[in-house]
Design a protein around this motif. Structure first.
Motif, mmCIF file in Angstrom:
data_model
loop_
_atom_site.group_PDB
_atom_site.id
_atom_site.type_symbol
_atom_site.label_atom_id
_atom_site.label_comp_id
_atom_site.label_asym_id
_atom_site.label_seq_id
_atom_site.Cartn_x
_atom_site.Cartn_y
_atom_site.Cartn_z
ATOM 1 N N ALA A 70 30.815 39.985 35.927
ATOM 2 C CA ALA A 70 31.273 38.951 36.845
ATOM 3 C C ALA A 70 32.312 39.488 37.817
ATOM 4 O O ALA A 70 32.302 39.158 39.013
ATOM 5 N N VAL A 71 33.217 40.337 37.319
ATOM 6 C CA VAL A 71 34.237 40.937 38.187
ATOM 7 C C VAL A 71 33.574 41.807 39.246
ATOM 8 O O VAL A 71 33.902 41.721 40.444
ATOM 9 N N GLU A 72 32.632 42.639 38.826
ATOM 10 C CA GLU A 72 31.941 43.507 39.776
ATOM 11 C C GLU A 72 31.157 42.679 40.795
ATOM 12 O O GLU A 72 31.118 43.025 41.980
ATOM 13 N N TRP A 73 30.549 41.594 40.327
ATOM 14 C CA TRP A 73 29.793 40.740 41.254
ATOM 15 C C TRP A 73 30.725 40.125 42.287
ATOM 16 O O TRP A 73 30.426 40.135 43.486
ATOM 17 N N GLY A 76 31.988 42.709 44.764
ATOM 18 C CA GLY A 76 30.907 43.160 45.635
ATOM 19 C C GLY A 76 30.486 42.098 46.635
ATOM 20 O O GLY A 76 30.189 42.395 47.799
ATOM 21 N N THR A 77 30.519 40.832 46.223
ATOM 22 C CA THR A 77 30.035 39.742 47.064
ATOM 23 C C THR A 77 31.008 39.391 48.191
ATOM 24 O O THR A 77 30.596 39.105 49.318
ATOM 25 N N ALA A 82 37.196 38.904 52.752
ATOM 26 C CA ALA A 82 38.422 38.510 52.061
ATOM 27 C C ALA A 82 39.451 39.630 52.138
ATOM 28 O O ALA A 82 39.105 40.803 52.335
ATOM 29 N N THR A 83 40.713 39.247 51.978
ATOM 30 C CA THR A 83 41.826 40.194 51.953
ATOM 31 C C THR A 83 42.762 39.832 50.803
ATOM 32 O O THR A 83 42.789 38.683 50.337
ATOM 33 N N VAL A 84 43.534 40.829 50.361
ATOM 34 C CA VAL A 84 44.522 40.606 49.303
ATOM 35 C C VAL A 84 45.809 41.315 49.676
ATOM 36 O O VAL A 84 45.795 42.508 50.012
ATOM 37 N N HIS A 85 46.911 40.598 49.619
ATOM 38 C CA HIS A 85 48.234 41.178 49.818
ATOM 39 C C HIS A 85 48.932 41.251 48.466
ATOM 40 O O HIS A 85 48.932 40.282 47.696
ATOM 41 N N LEU A 86 49.520 42.410 48.160
ATOM 42 C CA LEU A 86 50.205 42.637 46.888
ATOM 43 C C LEU A 86 51.716 42.650 47.095
ATOM 44 O O LEU A 86 52.203 43.211 48.077
ATOM 45 N N LEU A 301 36.622 49.826 38.970
ATOM 46 C CA LEU A 301 37.076 48.520 39.427
ATOM 47 C C LEU A 301 38.139 48.654 40.514
ATOM 48 O O LEU A 301 38.170 47.865 41.465
ATOM 49 N N THR A 302 38.998 49.662 40.391
ATOM 50 C CA THR A 302 39.980 49.916 41.450
ATOM 51 C C THR A 302 39.278 50.222 42.769
ATOM 52 O O THR A 302 39.682 49.745 43.826
ATOM 53 N N ALA A 303 38.216 51.022 42.694
ATOM 54 C CA ALA A 303 37.469 51.360 43.913
ATOM 55 C C ALA A 303 36.850 50.119 44.545
ATOM 56 O O ALA A 303 36.794 49.998 45.777
ATOM 57 N N LEU A 304 36.398 49.175 43.717
ATOM 58 C CA LEU A 304 35.829 47.943 44.244
ATOM 59 C C LEU A 304 36.896 47.052 44.881
ATOM 60 O O LEU A 304 36.624 46.321 45.846
#
Length: 331
Positions: A70-73, A76-77, A82-86, A301-304
């Protein structure tokens, strides 16, 4: 110049109020997703039916993270939409300490538009625990947080101000004194800032609210090509009309569009699938970025996650930043 008008659905993960030094929640993430409601509803329904068998209304990141597929999906989708700010919350606390005492404590401070004092904050954040010891440094930051977290504590003659100043005065070392001494000399500015903060419409933003600079950075990413945006945000008491107006005014100073932020509407994540997806992405990103910070991540997962990350994220650990982004540059 782009004339696009976009709706960006946003949510955060890791918000702990003014408890900025919670060791179990080092990060706060802010995600922005650009999807129409119909597509978002299809994605949310697919997640519920394909990857989980209950939670008929809202599927949360904690559930998603138990299912690697589910995380990979998801990653990938949503790629490209989308963007993420940390934000490292302890580092954010140090930047606010520096900005408020020796910088120009405006809405610009804390964003990527005001980087002059960032090296000072980064040095203190990294060297403080080494020079003074982790426990003592954390106790010092605690005095700053306690002074700033409630209005009644900010009275100039109040006990929390005296406690902070007394603790600050005792933080002495030959190695860090060139940086600590200007903080000790900054009482007049501190008293002025504390006075201004008594007014909710102060030109100084709330000192322990990382969501405001994160919102600015998210909006700046989506308007960089000249687009104008309306933000749809999960309900957040920190995002008052006055503060959103300040963020919009700041955006206009760097945008090609005269009206880059057309407004912000609060929505309930339980009923809006766009906010639900932003919530899932924010929670997933926080989990994966925390794993990198703790040096126990899954490289795939980091690469995704990498394509989503805002280059203006507030981060100080160089090794994990390079693994997360492939970049050595901090902003």
């Amino acid at each position: 110049m782009s004339s696009r008008q976009l709706e960006i659905a946003c949510d955060e993960s890791g918000f702990t109020g003014t408890n900025m030094l919670d060791p179990g929640h080092e990060l706060i993430t802010h995600a922005g997703v650009q999807l129409d409601q119909e597509t978002a509803a299809e994605y949310a329904a697919l997640i519920r039916t394909r990857f989980h068998r209950y939670s008929a209304t809202e599927y949360k990141a904690g559930q998603l993270l138990r299912n690697r597929i589910a995380v990979e999906w998801l990653l990938g989708t949503l790629n490209g939409r989308a963007t993420v700010h940390l934000t490292d919350k302890t580092y954010f606390t140090v930047t606010r300490l520096v900005d408020l005492l020796i910088g120009d404590p405006t809405y610009t401070a804390g964003t990527s538009l005001a980087l002059d004092l960032r090296p000072v904050a980064r040095t203190l954040h990294r060297a403080g625990p080494v020079v003074f010891g982790t426990t003592r440094w954390r106790a010092f930051l605690d005095t700053f947080v306690e002074m700033m977290r409630h209005k009644r504590y900010r009275l100039i003659d109040g006990p929390w101000v005296a406690h902070f100043l007394q603790t600050l005065d005792g933080m002495r070392s030959e190695r860090l004194d060139p940086l600590m001494q200007p903080l000790r000399d900054a009482r007049p500015q501190l008293f002025r800032v504390l006075t201004e903060l008594q007014d909710d419409r102060s030109p100084v933003p709330p000192p322990l609210e990382p969501l405001i600079p994160a919102l600015f950075e998210t909006a700046r990413l989506w308007t960089a090509d000249g687009s104008s945006i309306t933000i749809l945000h999960d309900e957040q008491s920190a995002l008052t009309q006055h503060r959103v107006t300040r963020v919009g005014a700041l955006l206009r100073t760097v945008s090609q569009n005269p009206e880059p932020l057309r407004g912000l509407t609060m929505l309930d994540s339980r009923t809006d699938p766009r906010i639900q997806l932003a919530d899932l992405l924010a929670g997933t990103a926080r989990y994966l970025a925390t794993a990198e910070l703790r040096n126990r991540a899954d490289p795939r997962l980091t690469a995704l996650l990498r394509p989503y990350l805002a280059p203006t994220s507030l981060w100080s650990d160089q090794a994990s930043w390079q693994r997360l982004t492939g970049d050595l540059v901090f902003r």
